[in-house]
Design a protein around this motif. Structure first.
Motif, short mmCIF file in Angstrom:
data_model
loop_
_atom_site.label_atom_id
_atom_site.label_comp_id
_atom_site.label_asym_id
_atom_site.label_seq_id
_atom_site.Cartn_x
_atom_site.Cartn_y
_atom_site.Cartn_z
N SER A 9 0.20 3.67 -3.24
CA SER A 9 -0.36 5.00 -3.01
C SER A 9 0.51 6.10 -3.63
O SER A 9 0.06 7.23 -3.83
N ASP A 60 0.82 -1.22 0.00
CA ASP A 60 0.00 0.00 0.00
C ASP A 60 0.85 1.27 0.00
O ASP A 60 0.49 2.27 -0.63
N THR A 63 -4.84 1.38 0.88
CA THR A 63 -5.48 1.63 -0.42
C THR A 63 -6.82 0.88 -0.47
O THR A 63 -7.03 -0.07 0.29
N GLN A 66 -6.68 6.17 -1.66
CA GLN A 66 -5.88 6.00 -0.45
C GLN A 66 -6.49 6.69 0.76
O GLN A 66 -7.27 7.62 0.65
#
Ligand code: ADP
Ligand code: ASP
Ligand code: MG
Length: 403
Positions: A71, A67, A147, A137
């Motif tokens: 992002s 993530d 996310t 996000q």
């Protein structure tokens, strides 16, 4: 003066020229006297490229780190878009998900928005700035970046529109609306002027990735006016709304979902409670089971087949194999080369024969059906993945060209 949330997908901001084009759409709205909040996705194939980069280093990276990586794509596009707007000469500021107050639960890679604290955005709007927010996000209770799942920027946009009580939410993309089928597969697919939330939710959940399904769910829940439109042509798009008059709309769309797989439990003992044991085990493992087929028991044994999202296949099989004794199957088979093809339409509930017509189209195209499921507003079948596009075309042809 209105407050408008505009979301631009990856293809709309894929290069410098496209970023400038989007900046013009935004500043035109701003110059007309409206407040504008923009949600932006990662440029072009950035998210896919990041996934590849990660796989080169680690095939099973932690979801948290994934993530952090994913992002970053939205952070690139939000700043570039802000620079483009600065160049045009309008006041603008870009904010990450957490700066914009988006908090989520902690399911990395598939997080759900919990709250949006709009204080910062409102402050910036009050200072007459255009506000750009990174889509897809948020931040969880550990202050970690999360996310929302692939295509999740649509959901960021609708959630922001709801939290800000925006007058409308426009989803700009590379097609000029929602069509009766993916226009990339079916060349003569027709653009819909409007579509009901329920139908759009089914289409999105069944593979029409023009809208993230969570975004439609939120739009319905918070009564957000949603329009899907083109960022390249300034023409009216498709409005997603409460459509009352559904009589004539037998089938509104045909769609396919390639991200499915099937699991078969062969030779399950033919006694009460087997399905209960299997599916509660899968539920505890957070596996989303969709279609289920159980054969008639013979000689004390039966087969149970079900479909799962492709990315959950491995976990499902691991879980079943670890609990083979409880499951009581002789063999576990799985199939990845399958696809789910569906028709959606609120009118089919009062019109018998819709499913038969779909099956006839498949028969005429000599496509074999492995599983079927129906609800009031959809019929889905599982077929060979290799036949999926042919099936979508044949079914679309049957419903939209031969009526
Ligand atoms: P974005 O990057 O703007 O979010 P997506 O690729 O997520 O764009 O969604 C747009 C794509 O959705 C279109 O290019 C189209 O191929 C696909 N699509 C699938 N089903 C449909 C449909 N029924 N109507 C319109 N587009 C569809
Ligand atoms: N960039 C993310 C994705 O590719 C989110 C989005 O485009 O909506 O899935
Ligand atoms: Mg998308």
């Amino acid at each position: 003066m209105s407050l408008i949330v505009k979301k631009f997908g990856g293809s709309s901001v894929a290069n410098a020229e496209k970023v400038m084009n989007v900046a013009t759409i935004i500043t035109d709205e701003y110059k007309a006297g409206n407040s504008v909040v923009v949600v932006v996705s990662a440029q072009g194939d950035t998210t896919d490229d990041f996934l590849e980069k990660a796989a080169e280093i680690n095939k099973k990276p932690s979801k948290r780190e994934m993530d952090v990586l994913l992002s970053a794509g939205e952070q690139i596009s939000m700043s570039l878009l802000a620079m483009a707007i600065e160049k045009i000469g309008c006041p603008v500021i870009s904010l990450t998900g957490w700066q914009a107050g988006v908090t989520t639960n902690s399911v990395y890679g598939m997080a759900r928005i919990k709250t949006i604290n709009t204080e910062r955005i409102k402050k910036e709007l009050d200072s007459n700035r255009i506000v750009i927010v990174a889509g897809f996000q948020g931040i969880n209770k550990y202050d970690d970046i999360t996310t929302l799942g692939r295509g999740g920027s649509d959901t960021s946009a609708v959630a922001l529109a709801a939290a800000l009580h925006a007058d409308k939410c426009e989803i700009y993309t590379d097609v000029d609306g929602v069509y009766t089928a993916d226009p990339r597969i079916v060349k003569d697919a027709q653009k819909l002027d409007d579509i009901s939330y329920d139908e759009m939710l089914e289409l999105a959940s069944l593979g029409a990735n023009v809208l993230h399904n969570r975004s439609v769910e939120l739009a319905l829940k918070y009564d957000v006016k949603l329009e899907v439109k083109s960022s390249f042509e300034r023409v009216p798009g498709t409005t997603v709304k409460e459509v009352k008059n559904v009589e004539k709309m037998l089938v509104r769309g045909v769609t396919r979902d390639n991200d499915v797989a099937t699991v078969s439990l062969v030779g399950v003992e033919n006694t009460p409670g087997k399905a209960f044991k299997v599916f509660s085990l899968l539920a505890k493992g957070n596996i989303n089971v969709d279609m289920i087929l159980q054969s008639i028991g013979r000689e004390n044994s039966k087969d149970i087949t079900f479909s799962v999202p492709l990315n959950q296949l491995e976990s499902a099989i691991e879980l079943l194999e670890e609990n083979l004794e409880l499951v009581g199957a002789q063999k576990i088979d799985s199939e990845k080369e399958v696809s789910k093809v569906s028709i959606v339409g609120a009118g089919m509930v009062s019109n018998p024969g819709v499913a038969a017509k779909m099956f006839e189209a498949l028969y005429n195209a000599q496509i074999n059906i492995m599983m079927i499921s129906t609800s009031e507003i959809k019929v889905s079948v599982i077929i060979d993945k290799a036949d999926a596009e042919k099936a979508v075309k044949a079914i679309h042809d049957k419903f939209f060209n031969h009526e």
